[in-house]
Design a protein around this motif. Structure first.
Motif, PDB file in Angstrom:
ATOM      1  N   LEU A  33      -1.779  50.000  -5.544  1.00 49.52           N
ATOM      2  CA  LEU A  33      -1.716  50.577  -6.889  1.00 49.52           C
ATOM      3  C   LEU A  33      -0.632  49.876  -7.715  1.00 49.52           C
ATOM      4  O   LEU A  33      -0.836  49.526  -8.881  1.00 49.52           O
ATOM      5  CB  LEU A  33      -1.417  52.074  -6.771  1.00 49.52           C
ATOM      6  CG  LEU A  33      -1.544  52.889  -8.039  1.00 49.52           C
ATOM      7  CD1 LEU A  33      -2.995  52.960  -8.479  1.00 49.52           C
ATOM      8  CD2 LEU A  33      -1.019  54.305  -7.817  1.00 49.52           C
ATOM      9  N   LEU A  34       0.538  49.660  -7.101  1.00 51.41           N
ATOM     10  CA  LEU A  34       1.644  49.005  -7.806  1.00 51.41           C
ATOM     11  C   LEU A  34       1.239  47.586  -8.228  1.00 51.41           C
ATOM     12  O   LEU A  34       1.667  47.096  -9.269  1.00 51.41           O
ATOM     13  CB  LEU A  34       2.878  48.930  -6.905  1.00 51.41           C
ATOM     14  CG  LEU A  34       3.602  50.252  -6.672  1.00 51.41           C
ATOM     15  CD1 LEU A  34       4.712  50.080  -5.639  1.00 51.41           C
ATOM     16  CD2 LEU A  34       4.193  50.800  -7.973  1.00 51.41           C
ATOM     17  N   ARG A  35       0.415  46.960  -7.394  1.00 48.70           N
ATOM     18  CA  ARG A  35      -0.007  45.597  -7.673  1.00 48.70           C
ATOM     19  C   ARG A  35      -0.707  45.499  -9.033  1.00 48.70           C
ATOM     20  O   ARG A  35      -0.595  44.480  -9.722  1.00 48.70           O
ATOM     21  CB  ARG A  35      -0.977  45.152  -6.586  1.00 48.70           C
ATOM     22  CG  ARG A  35      -0.966  43.697  -6.248  1.00 48.70           C
ATOM     23  CD  ARG A  35      -1.789  43.461  -5.007  1.00 48.70           C
ATOM     24  NE  ARG A  35      -3.163  43.858  -5.210  1.00 48.70           N
ATOM     25  CZ  ARG A  35      -4.083  43.114  -5.827  1.00 48.70           C
ATOM     26  NH1 ARG A  35      -3.755  41.924  -6.270  1.00 48.70           N
ATOM     27  NH2 ARG A  35      -5.298  43.554  -5.978  1.00 48.70           N
ATOM     28  N   VAL A  36      -1.466  46.532  -9.393  1.00 49.11           N
ATOM     29  CA  VAL A  36      -2.243  46.466 -10.635  1.00 49.11           C
ATOM     30  C   VAL A  36      -1.670  47.352 -11.746  1.00 49.11           C
ATOM     31  O   VAL A  36      -2.134  47.293 -12.883  1.00 49.11           O
ATOM     32  CB  VAL A  36      -3.722  46.860 -10.383  1.00 49.11           C
ATOM     33  CG1 VAL A  36      -4.418  45.773  -9.584  1.00 49.11           C
ATOM     34  CG2 VAL A  36      -3.828  48.203  -9.679  1.00 49.11           C
ATOM     35  N   ALA A  37      -0.667  48.176 -11.421  1.00 48.64           N
ATOM     36  CA  ALA A  37      -0.198  49.177 -12.387  1.00 48.64           C
ATOM     37  C   ALA A  37       0.620  48.550 -13.520  1.00 48.64           C
ATOM     38  O   ALA A  37       1.283  47.545 -13.329  1.00 48.64           O
ATOM     39  CB  ALA A  37       0.644  50.227 -11.671  1.00 48.64           C
ATOM     40  N   PRO A  38       0.563  49.172 -14.720  1.00 51.21           N
ATOM     41  CA  PRO A  38       1.407  48.717 -15.816  1.00 51.21           C
ATOM     42  C   PRO A  38       2.859  49.131 -15.584  1.00 51.21           C
ATOM     43  O   PRO A  38       3.146  50.038 -14.792  1.00 51.21           O
ATOM     44  CB  PRO A  38       0.833  49.430 -17.036  1.00 51.21           C
ATOM     45  CG  PRO A  38       0.180  50.653 -16.487  1.00 51.21           C
ATOM     46  CD  PRO A  38      -0.305  50.282 -15.124  1.00 51.21           C
TER      47      PRO A  38
ATOM     48  N   LYS B 293      13.377  33.079  -6.921  1.00 48.57           N
ATOM     49  CA  LYS B 293      14.111  32.012  -7.604  1.00 48.57           C
ATOM     50  C   LYS B 293      13.393  31.554  -8.867  1.00 48.57           C
ATOM     51  O   LYS B 293      14.013  31.001  -9.764  1.00 48.57           O
ATOM     52  CB  LYS B 293      14.229  30.786  -6.674  1.00 48.57           C
ATOM     53  CG  LYS B 293      15.309  30.899  -5.637  1.00 48.57           C
ATOM     54  CD  LYS B 293      15.560  29.544  -4.981  1.00 48.57           C
ATOM     55  CE  LYS B 293      14.303  29.003  -4.350  1.00 48.57           C
ATOM     56  NZ  LYS B 293      14.525  28.022  -3.294  1.00 48.57           N
ATOM     57  N   TYR B 294      12.058  31.750  -8.898  1.00 47.18           N
ATOM     58  CA  TYR B 294      11.300  31.202 -10.015  1.00 47.18           C
ATOM     59  C   TYR B 294      10.950  32.284 -11.023  1.00 47.18           C
ATOM     60  O   TYR B 294      10.599  33.396 -10.652  1.00 47.18           O
ATOM     61  CB  TYR B 294      10.022  30.540  -9.489  1.00 47.18           C
ATOM     62  CG  TYR B 294      10.301  29.572  -8.385  1.00 47.18           C
ATOM     63  CD1 TYR B 294      10.986  28.385  -8.651  1.00 47.18           C
ATOM     64  CD2 TYR B 294       9.943  29.842  -7.071  1.00 47.18           C
ATOM     65  CE1 TYR B 294      11.284  27.491  -7.636  1.00 47.18           C
ATOM     66  CE2 TYR B 294      10.227  28.954  -6.051  1.00 47.18           C
ATOM     67  CZ  TYR B 294      10.902  27.786  -6.337  1.00 47.18           C
ATOM     68  OH  TYR B 294      11.198  26.921  -5.335  1.00 47.18           O
ATOM     69  N   PRO B 295      11.033  31.958 -12.316  1.00 43.36           N
ATOM     70  CA  PRO B 295      10.694  32.952 -13.339  1.00 43.36           C
ATOM     71  C   PRO B 295       9.242  33.397 -13.183  1.00 43.36           C
ATOM     72  O   PRO B 295       8.399  32.601 -12.745  1.00 43.36           O
ATOM     73  CB  PRO B 295      10.866  32.186 -14.658  1.00 43.36           C
ATOM     74  CG  PRO B 295      11.546  30.905 -14.329  1.00 43.36           C
ATOM     75  CD  PRO B 295      11.385  30.649 -12.879  1.00 43.36           C
ATOM     76  N   PRO B 296       8.933  34.658 -13.542  1.00 43.58           N
ATOM     77  CA  PRO B 296       7.566  35.156 -13.345  1.00 43.58           C
ATOM     78  C   PRO B 296       6.534  34.379 -14.159  1.00 43.58           C
ATOM     79  O   PRO B 296       5.367  34.359 -13.794  1.00 43.58           O
ATOM     80  CB  PRO B 296       7.633  36.621 -13.786  1.00 43.58           C
ATOM     81  CG  PRO B 296       8.976  36.844 -14.375  1.00 43.58           C
ATOM     82  CD  PRO B 296       9.850  35.684 -14.041  1.00 43.58           C
ATOM     83  N   GLU B 297       6.946  33.716 -15.261  1.00 39.11           N
ATOM     84  CA  GLU B 297       5.987  32.977 -16.084  1.00 39.11           C
ATOM     85  C   GLU B 297       5.818  31.535 -15.605  1.00 39.11           C
ATOM     86  O   GLU B 297       5.176  30.725 -16.263  1.00 39.11           O
ATOM     87  CB  GLU B 297       6.456  32.944 -17.546  1.00 39.11           C
ATOM     88  CG  GLU B 297       6.767  34.287 -18.154  1.00 39.11           C
ATOM     89  CD  GLU B 297       5.641  34.801 -19.037  1.00 39.11           C
ATOM     90  OE1 GLU B 297       5.190  34.045 -19.897  1.00 39.11           O
ATOM     91  OE2 GLU B 297       5.204  35.954 -18.840  1.00 39.11           O
TER      92      GLU B 297
ATOM     93  N   GLY C 286       5.494  42.728 -21.190  1.00 38.91           N
ATOM     94  CA  GLY C 286       5.023  42.313 -19.876  1.00 38.91           C
ATOM     95  C   GLY C 286       3.744  43.057 -19.547  1.00 38.91           C
ATOM     96  O   GLY C 286       2.759  42.982 -20.271  1.00 38.91           O
ATOM     97  N   ARG C 287       3.756  43.804 -18.447  1.00 40.61           N
ATOM     98  CA  ARG C 287       2.571  44.558 -18.067  1.00 40.61           C
ATOM     99  C   ARG C 287       2.621  45.904 -18.752  1.00 40.61           C
ATOM    100  O   ARG C 287       3.501  46.701 -18.486  1.00 40.61           O
ATOM    101  CB  ARG C 287       2.580  44.763 -16.553  1.00 40.61           C
ATOM    102  CG  ARG C 287       2.013  43.602 -15.798  1.00 40.61           C
ATOM    103  CD  ARG C 287       2.566  43.515 -14.408  1.00 40.61           C
ATOM    104  NE  ARG C 287       2.062  44.568 -13.546  1.00 40.61           N
ATOM    105  CZ  ARG C 287       2.022  44.453 -12.209  1.00 40.61           C
ATOM    106  NH1 ARG C 287       2.462  43.363 -11.628  1.00 40.61           N
ATOM    107  NH2 ARG C 287       1.577  45.432 -11.489  1.00 40.61           N
TER     108      ARG C 287
END
Lengths: 519, 519
Positions: free
Chosen positions: B133-138, B198-202, B338-339
């Motif tokens: 659920l967390l994987r897809v939740a806003p 370490k890497y930015p989410p974008e 974001g989400r």
């Protein structure tokens, strides 16, 4: 990283050698180089592999004696412009160049060449490369190719592609050419293409592939592995398992098969937790479904449960991009087209795609002229009222566009449905109430700074607040209404909303103005 | 197809049985059913598998005695509304229901429940389901979950996911919760998550997965098959082959491995024709690259060539959708987030995302008020001039929006670059020249039908034509300028262009009016 370097210099012996040495000394790897001379000037072109920046390459090249100009770009559309310039000067190089270019990269060059030059290039391409090019080319290029390449070569180009791609491209050929090309396609290939042509290009059937490993449920794991060893498939990480009647029973990952005993029956190892789609389902719906449930492939079965093929996530990504373009264009009042590219699109087609929308919106917007004309007496007396017209209807239009974008998007992603109308209205009333309050206060101060008139400023502030609320609700409701009528919500958003809001906003403004001024 | 049926009827013995028989007789398959009674009314809920339409199910249910109301929806967001209504009445059913619902489907229900009810549901979910659920939740739901679920359970939920998903979600947790949760994550899992954080989410690093089969070039084909037999990987149709130092050597399809001799060295079977990306590359760039070259996965390597992980096409599809939303919102003057989901987004956040844009555009648009005020003398004398203001600047705005959408899109898809400015200007001048001619003729006729004044109509026609040309060129050039300054072209499109065009158009209109009227 790959770079394209274009160099002009004084024509002298050893220039090419000097440049090559400079580039190699820097640590770059020359993939391809070519040069020609004309009227005392040498023109050199390099394709390089180099792990640094374009400006480093330019700097080192500028140190070479007799170099007059240097232009280096990283491989990509910018470099395409460079290569196009070189081909215009020296067309004979084209065929050699294609060896180093992905068909997509070569297409980027083609669309930048003059049309007559393009015509001389098509027949010189190998049939396999031509096939790859047709796969990604816009409609306009496909039509040009059809005019300058023999149907027999076109057929050879097609046959090198997957059946779903062949079907796609055939549908873009002019009718006469299609008929001529089909004669040269081997009957067994034509068979599988024909079965795909039954489905509209915008349907699931239109984007599925049938080049997948299909096995009978009575067969064994070893049979499946044997088939995968012998043949090449478009989908090769999953096998599909069918019954005697061709009905889909289930599927198995190749990685799973490796874990099973070789003589297990496939009916035993089949996973049955699949979701399938109908070949006539809309491809955008399928795309959103696959993304929502994180599916990388989805089987297509007909009404009787017969297995027809598979849609893979990479085809779906293309669909998403195509639909995204359509939505964006609709939002900006541009009619949709099939495959087209800006640089090759004909002016008359661009005109057609835009004119009807401009006209339609003009006709709706023309109500504003009638409204203002109706109040021309008022305006003659209080001319300052006219000053705030664009400001008030413009702000309303923006608020309406915001609400409509939020709702249209939420509808497209399936986050909101027409059943949620009450939830939407409550949320929008709260949000636009706040926006109206904020903008009205600023609007009052600003109107006073222009008019130095409290009454006018009150009129502007109230009108601004009312128009924002009206615009927001119109903007939020129109897409919901469209959706409940099974129309694409994007049709009722964008310029249409702004225009409707302009008319409603102007009417509200003058109503408030006359009411307050007559008090 | 799956359907949800919600039924209200008079509470009597045998009602559930009668409904069940009616449904089964029709040929539908009942996946789940539940009922409860309150004050003489029975409330029944069914999840059905049925190969027909919702209305057929509704018709058959309405024939059952004592049924008072029936509502059937195909599984999807519309059905979510139905299920939400049922849960509001009978919350105890939630946990049982989740067994039959994909976490995405359950999320569609959650966002339609009142917030206090949601809070009671979170702690009742199993940790694995919660992870999905967390994987897809806003964002908003994730924050709620953090407030009502113990960090230990959150950690268990995370651990059931892939490392890249864990990293994603951890970054969305409030800081305090993140720190608490990390304590409960096993060190070896945390290790691989940390390396991704370490890497930015974008960035490419932010969406890559490291759960892929990696083998040493000295190992054999049989070793690779053995590894695939023993372990589960997120990517399992390809193996990656690295050198002693961890540098990427190449890759091999599992289907290829099956065709090779078991004791061949992997260095011999490795395909080396891969394209790799840097972990700090922008994820949208990677997405477009993969789609352009039809790649279903792309390896990520650091500056030293060390293999870090793989980006798969299904993650890319998510990226495309997220970026699509951002572009659309920017085009409508809404700040990106974001989400977030519309139904759970807080009003104050929606307000913030919209207010600054409305204000900025208002301030630019306010020049129109100054311009009109400057001509208020003229307007007092020729009040009819005011009538055409919205029409002229509105049409200009639309033409500008069209040009800007075409160019912004072509830039985003890499079809056009800043180097193509001349090609764009030529094409736009031709297209908008035609549009200007067409609209000016119609504008003249229309203006005459309102004003019955040839001079005014000539002014309107000339102004319309000029404004279309000016707007089109502004609309086409601004995105190109933005792109050459390395800004997102979408920033300079949409409401900003319309507003700039409003100001320029108004100025042109009055300039033409005064010039012609003083002749």
């Amino acid at each position: 990283m790959r770079f394209i370097a274009y160099i002009e210099g004084k024509d002298r012996p050893g220039l090419l050698r000097d440049v090559t040495i400079a580039l190699t000394d820097l640590g770059s790897n020359i993939v391809f180089s070519v040069g020609f001379s004309s009227e005392g000037t040498s023109y050199l072109l390099f394709i390089l592999q180099y792990e640094g920046s374009a400006s480093e390459l330019e700097d080192i090249l500028n140190t070479v004696k007799d170099i007059e100009s240097v232009d280096v770009e990283e491989a990509g559309p910018e470099a395409a412009d460079l290569l196009a310039k070189y081909i215009e000067e020296f067309p004979a190089i084209t065929k050699e160049l294609t060896k180093y270019l992905h068909p997509s990269e070569f297409l980027d060059i083609l669309v930048r060449l003059d049309e007559p030059l393009r015509h001389t290039i098509y027949p010189s391409l190998g049939s396999k490369y031509l096939g790859q090019l047709l796969r990604v080319a816009p409609q306009e290029i496909i039509e040009e190719v059809c005019r300058y390449v023999h149907p027999k070569v076109l057929a050879q180009a097609l046959v090198s592609l997957n059946p779903d791609e062949q079907a796609d491209i055939l549908q873009l050929f002019p009718k006469g050419v299609r008929r001529a090309v089909i004669q040269y396609i081997p009957p067994e290939v034509l068979e599988s293409v024909r079965s795909l042509l039954k489905y509209p290009p915008e349907s699931a059937g239109g984007i599925m592939t049938s080049n997948v490993p299909v096995l009978h449920e009575e067969q064994k794991v070893s049979d499946a592995l044997e088939l995968l060893r012998k043949r090449h498939f478009e989908v090769f990480d999953v096998i599909y398992i069918v019954s005697k009647e061709g009905k889909l029973v289930g599927y198995a990952y190749v990685a799973d098969l490796l874990k099973e005993k070789p003589n297990s029956r496939l009916s035993k190892v089949a996973r049955r937790d699949y979701v399938a789609v109908d070949p006539f389902d809309d491809r955008e719906v399928v795309a959103r479904l696959m993304i929502k449930y994180d599916l990388t492939r989805i089987p297509v079965v007909d009404v009787d449960g017969k297995f027809l093929g598979v849609i893979t996530i990479d085809d779906v990504a293309d669909v998403i991009i195509a639909e995204e373009s359509e939505d964006l264009f609709m939002l900006s009042g541009i009619s949709k087209v099939g495959r087209s590219r800006y640089l090759t699109a004909r002016v008359k087609d661009l005109f057609k795609r835009r004119f009807l929308w401009l006209l339609l919106i003009y006709l709706i917007e023309s109500f504003t002229a009638r409204i203002i004309q109706g109040y021309s007496g008022l305006i003659s007396r209080v001319a300052i009222l006219a000053a705030f017209i664009p400001l008030i209807i413009g702000t309303g239009g923006n608020a309406g566009a915001q609400a409509s974008a939020l709702i249209t998007r939420a509808l497209a992603l399936g986050e909101v449905t027409a059943r949620d109308v009450l939830r939407v209205v409550v949320k929008e009333l709260l949000t636009c109430g706040l926006l109206a309050l904020g903008m009205a206060s600023i609007g009052f101060i600003f109107a006073f700074s222009i008019s130095f008139n409290v009454v006018i400023s009150i009129i502007v502030a109230i009108a601004l607040a009312s128009v924002i609320v009206i615009a927001d609700i119109i903007g939020a409701l129109l897409p919901l209404i469209a959706s409940s009528l099974d129309l694409d919500p994007a049709v009722l958003s964008g310029p249409l909303i702004t225009t409707v809001v302009d008319v409603a906003g102007l009417f509200t403004y003058f109503l408030i103005a006359t009411t307050i001024l007559t008090i």
